[in-house]
Write a protein that holds these residues in place. Structure first.
Motif, mmCIF file in Angstrom:
data_model
loop_
_atom_site.group_PDB
_atom_site.id
_atom_site.type_symbol
_atom_site.label_atom_id
_atom_site.label_comp_id
_atom_site.label_asym_id
_atom_site.label_seq_id
_atom_site.Cartn_x
_atom_site.Cartn_y
_atom_site.Cartn_z
ATOM 1 N N PRO A 178 -15.240 26.883 34.938
ATOM 2 C CA PRO A 178 -13.820 26.516 35.116
ATOM 3 C C PRO A 178 -13.117 27.296 36.226
ATOM 4 O O PRO A 178 -11.956 27.025 36.531
ATOM 5 C CB PRO A 178 -13.210 26.867 33.750
ATOM 6 C CG PRO A 178 -14.063 27.956 33.207
ATOM 7 C CD PRO A 178 -15.437 27.800 33.804
ATOM 8 N N VAL A 179 -13.813 28.264 36.821
ATOM 9 C CA VAL A 179 -13.182 29.155 37.802
ATOM 10 C C VAL A 179 -13.178 28.506 39.192
ATOM 11 O O VAL A 179 -14.123 27.811 39.566
ATOM 12 C CB VAL A 179 -13.943 30.503 37.847
ATOM 13 C CG1 VAL A 179 -13.334 31.456 38.852
ATOM 14 C CG2 VAL A 179 -13.977 31.141 36.465
ATOM 15 N N THR A 180 -12.098 28.734 39.944
ATOM 16 C CA THR A 180 -12.000 28.202 41.311
ATOM 17 C C THR A 180 -11.615 29.332 42.269
ATOM 18 O O THR A 180 -11.183 30.397 41.816
ATOM 19 C CB THR A 180 -10.887 27.131 41.407
ATOM 20 O OG1 THR A 180 -9.643 27.765 41.026
ATOM 21 C CG2 THR A 180 -11.152 25.938 40.513
ATOM 22 N N GLN A 181 -11.731 29.049 43.558
ATOM 23 C CA GLN A 181 -11.306 30.037 44.566
ATOM 24 C C GLN A 181 -9.809 30.318 44.398
ATOM 25 O O GLN A 181 -9.365 31.456 44.505
ATOM 26 C CB GLN A 181 -11.604 29.501 45.975
ATOM 27 C CG GLN A 181 -11.204 30.443 47.091
ATOM 28 C CD GLN A 181 -12.053 31.717 47.128
ATOM 29 O OE1 GLN A 181 -13.259 31.653 47.251
ATOM 30 N NE2 GLN A 181 -11.412 32.881 47.010
ATOM 31 N N GLY A 182 -9.052 29.258 44.112
ATOM 32 C CA GLY A 182 -7.602 29.400 43.936
ATOM 33 C C GLY A 182 -7.291 30.358 42.800
ATOM 34 O O GLY A 182 -6.410 31.224 42.923
ATOM 35 N N TYR A 183 -8.040 30.216 41.703
ATOM 36 C CA TYR A 183 -7.808 31.102 40.554
ATOM 37 C C TYR A 183 -8.181 32.540 40.922
ATOM 38 O O TYR A 183 -7.475 33.481 40.568
ATOM 39 C CB TYR A 183 -8.617 30.612 39.343
ATOM 40 C CG TYR A 183 -8.342 31.409 38.089
ATOM 41 C CD1 TYR A 183 -7.107 31.321 37.443
ATOM 42 C CD2 TYR A 183 -9.293 32.283 37.559
ATOM 43 C CE1 TYR A 183 -6.825 32.068 36.307
ATOM 44 C CE2 TYR A 183 -9.031 33.038 36.425
ATOM 45 C CZ TYR A 183 -7.801 32.927 35.801
ATOM 46 O OH TYR A 183 -7.530 33.674 34.682
ATOM 47 N N ALA A 184 -9.286 32.674 41.640
ATOM 48 C CA ALA A 184 -9.729 34.016 42.052
ATOM 49 C C ALA A 184 -8.642 34.683 42.900
ATOM 50 O O ALA A 184 -8.313 35.856 42.705
ATOM 51 C CB ALA A 184 -11.043 33.919 42.839
ATOM 52 N N ASP A 185 -8.069 33.917 43.836
ATOM 53 C CA ASP A 185 -7.011 34.466 44.689
ATOM 54 C C ASP A 185 -5.802 34.858 43.835
ATOM 55 O O ASP A 185 -5.218 35.918 44.021
ATOM 56 C CB ASP A 185 -6.569 33.438 45.744
ATOM 57 C CG ASP A 185 -7.695 33.109 46.721
ATOM 58 O OD1 ASP A 185 -8.635 33.924 46.825
ATOM 59 O OD2 ASP A 185 -7.649 32.035 47.357
ATOM 60 N N LYS A 186 -5.477 33.967 42.891
ATOM 61 C CA LYS A 186 -4.280 34.184 42.064
ATOM 62 C C LYS A 186 -4.372 35.481 41.252
ATOM 63 O O LYS A 186 -3.388 36.205 41.127
ATOM 64 C CB LYS A 186 -4.121 32.978 41.130
ATOM 65 C CG LYS A 186 -2.890 33.001 40.287
ATOM 66 C CD LYS A 186 -2.681 31.685 39.537
ATOM 67 C CE LYS A 186 -1.787 31.925 38.342
ATOM 68 N NZ LYS A 186 -2.426 31.705 37.077
ATOM 69 N N ILE A 187 -5.578 35.771 40.721
ATOM 70 C CA ILE A 187 -5.678 36.947 39.842
ATOM 71 C C ILE A 187 -6.152 38.209 40.596
ATOM 72 O O ILE A 187 -6.399 39.233 39.985
ATOM 73 C CB ILE A 187 -6.554 36.673 38.599
ATOM 74 C CG1 ILE A 187 -8.033 36.437 38.981
ATOM 75 C CG2 ILE A 187 -6.002 35.503 37.795
ATOM 76 C CD1 ILE A 187 -8.966 36.392 37.779
ATOM 77 N N GLY A 188 -6.285 38.079 41.914
ATOM 78 C CA GLY A 188 -6.599 39.270 42.717
ATOM 79 C C GLY A 188 -8.070 39.654 42.762
ATOM 80 O O GLY A 188 -8.389 40.832 42.995
ATOM 81 N N ALA A 189 -8.970 38.667 42.554
ATOM 82 C CA ALA A 189 -10.405 38.975 42.698
ATOM 83 C C ALA A 189 -10.731 39.050 44.188
ATOM 84 O O ALA A 189 -10.089 38.387 45.000
ATOM 85 C CB ALA A 189 -11.242 37.894 42.025
ATOM 86 N N ASP A 190 -11.742 39.834 44.539
ATOM 87 C CA ASP A 190 -12.116 39.951 45.958
ATOM 88 C C ASP A 190 -13.041 38.826 46.386
ATOM 89 O O ASP A 190 -13.179 38.557 47.580
ATOM 90 C CB ASP A 190 -12.835 41.288 46.201
ATOM 91 C CG ASP A 190 -11.963 42.468 45.818
ATOM 92 O OD1 ASP A 190 -10.909 42.629 46.448
ATOM 93 O OD2 ASP A 190 -12.311 43.188 44.860
ATOM 94 N N GLY A 191 -13.718 38.202 45.420
ATOM 95 C CA GLY A 191 -14.653 37.144 45.786
ATOM 96 C C GLY A 191 -14.867 36.158 44.655
ATOM 97 O O GLY A 191 -14.647 36.468 43.477
ATOM 98 N N TYR A 192 -15.279 34.949 45.053
ATOM 99 C CA TYR A 192 -15.598 33.893 44.076
ATOM 100 C C TYR A 192 -16.822 33.170 44.600
ATOM 101 O O TYR A 192 -17.000 33.026 45.813
ATOM 102 C CB TYR A 192 -14.425 32.910 43.953
ATOM 103 C CG TYR A 192 -14.844 31.545 43.441
ATOM 104 C CD1 TYR A 192 -15.086 31.343 42.080
ATOM 105 C CD2 TYR A 192 -15.054 30.467 44.317
ATOM 106 C CE1 TYR A 192 -15.514 30.110 41.615
ATOM 107 C CE2 TYR A 192 -15.481 29.231 43.852
ATOM 108 C CZ TYR A 192 -15.709 29.058 42.499
ATOM 109 O OH TYR A 192 -16.145 27.841 42.033
ATOM 110 N N ALA A 193 -17.692 32.727 43.685
ATOM 111 C CA ALA A 193 -18.805 31.875 44.114
ATOM 112 C C ALA A 193 -19.036 30.812 43.059
ATOM 113 O O ALA A 193 -18.916 31.073 41.859
ATOM 114 C CB ALA A 193 -20.071 32.700 44.322
ATOM 115 N N ALA A 194 -19.346 29.615 43.542
ATOM 116 C CA ALA A 194 -19.531 28.480 42.631
ATOM 117 C C ALA A 194 -20.916 28.463 42.011
ATOM 118 O O ALA A 194 -21.131 27.804 40.993
ATOM 119 C CB ALA A 194 -19.276 27.182 43.388
#
Ligand code: B12
Length: 208
Positions: A178-194
Motif C-alpha cells: 500500500p506504500v507509495t513514493q508520495g506517502y514516503a515523502d509525506k512521512i519523511g522517509a529518505d527512500g521508497y521502492a516498489a
C-alpha cells in the motif's frame, strides 16, 4: 578450476547444489572469498534483480535464486569474516507493529544481502521503540520498514518520528504493497521502492 560464471548461472537458475559445490571448490582451490562473492553470487543476483524488474521472471524464481544464494553464503561467510571483507553497508529491516506480513520484507532482505549488505532482520510486528533500540545498538547506516496493511501504515510514520526523535541518523527506506513514493515523502522517509530489486538500487544510492 571452479568457474565463477557457472556459479552466477547456478544462482540465476536457483540451482542450490551446484551453487554450494562451486563455492566449496572455489575456496578449496584458493579463490579469494571476496571474488567468489562478487563475481559469482552477487553477479548472479544482479541478473536476477534485473530480470525481475523487467518482468522476465517472477517472485518464485527470485525466492529460489535467493535460497541458493543463502546456502552458498553459509559456506562463504566464515571465509569473508576471516578475510575481513567489509559489507557495503549495514541494513536493519522489520515489519511494523501489528503487521505479520513478511514475504516481501524477506525478499528485500535477501536481495540486499545478495548485493553485499549486512542485513539485520528484526522480523514482524516490530514496535517503534525496538527499531530505535536496535538502530542504536547496531549502528546501521540504513533502516527498512515494511507494511502491508493500510491500518498499519501509520506505524511507519510513528517509527520514523521515533527514530528521528532519538537522534538516529541512519537513512530510512519504506515499502510494502500500500506504500507509495508520495506517502514516503509525506512521512519523511529518505527512500521508497516498489519491489526488492529497486530496493537494492535505492539502498545503494542512500549509502553512496
Ligand atoms: C500472504 C498474505 C497474508 C499472509 C501473510 C504471510 C506472511 N508470512 O507474510 C497471512 C495469511 C498471514 C495474511 C494475514 C492477513 N492479511 Co494478508 N495478504 C497476503 C497477500 C495475499 C500477499 C502478500 C505478499 O506476500 N505479497 C508478495 C510480496 C513479495 O509482495 P509485497 O509484500 O508487496 O513486497 C514487495 C514490495 O511491496 C516491496 N516491499 C515490501 N516490504 C518492503 C520494505 C522496504 C523497506 C522496501 C524498500 C520495499 C518493500 O518489495 C517486496 C518484494 O518485491 C496480500 C495480497 C496481495 N496480493 O498483496 C494480502 C493482504 C496484504 N492481506 C490483507 C489482509 C486484510 C490481511 C488480514 C487482516 C486478514 C484477516 N482478516 O485476518 C491479516 C492481517 C494479519 C496481520 N496482522 O498482519 C489485505 C490488506 C488490505 C489492506 N489494504 O490493508 C491484502 C491486500 C489482501 C486483500 N486484497 O484484502 N496475509
Amino acid at each position: 578450476m571452479a568457474d565463477l560464471k557457472t556459479l552466477a548461472e547456478a544462482i540465476i537458475k536457483g540451482d542450490q547444489n551446484t551453487a554450494v559445490e562451486i563455492t566449496t571448490s572455489a575456496l578449496e582451490e584458493g579463490t579469494e572469498a571476496e571474488s567468489v562473492l562478487k563475481d559469482g553470487l552477487i553477479a548472479g543476483m544482479d541478473i536476477v534483480g534485473t530480470r525481475f524488474k523487467k518482468n522476465e521472471i517472477y517472485i518464485p524464481e527470485v525466492l529460489i535464486a535467493a535460497r541458493a544464494m543463502k546456502m552458498a553464503m553459509k559456506i562463504l561467510e566464515p571465509e569473508l569474516a576471516k578475510a575481513g571483507v567489509e559489507p557495503i553497508g549495514k541494513f536493519l529491516i522489520g515489519t511494523v507493529r501489528g503487521d505479520l506480513h513478511d514475504i516481501g520484507k524477506n525478499l528485500v532482505a535477501m536481495m540486499l544481502k545478495g548485493a553485499g549488505f549486512e542485513v539485520i532482520d528484526l522480523g514482524v510486528d516490530i514496535p517503534a521503540e525496538r527499531f530505535v533500540e536496535q538502530a542504536r545498538s547496531t549502528g546501521v547506516q540504513l533502516i527498512g520498514i515494511s507494511a502491508l496493511l493500510t491500518t498499519t501504515m501509520s506505524g511507519m510514520e510513528k517509527t520514523i518520528k521515533a527514530l528521528k526523535g532519538a537522534g538516529i541518523s541512519a537513512k530510512i527506506m519504506i515499502g510494502g504493497a500500500p506504500v507509495t513514493q508520495g506517502y514516503a515523502d509525506k512521512i519523511g522517509a529518505d527512500g521508497y521502492a516498489a519491489d526488492a530489486a529497486s530496493a537494492v538500487d535505492v539502498a545503494k544510492s542512500l549509502v553512496a
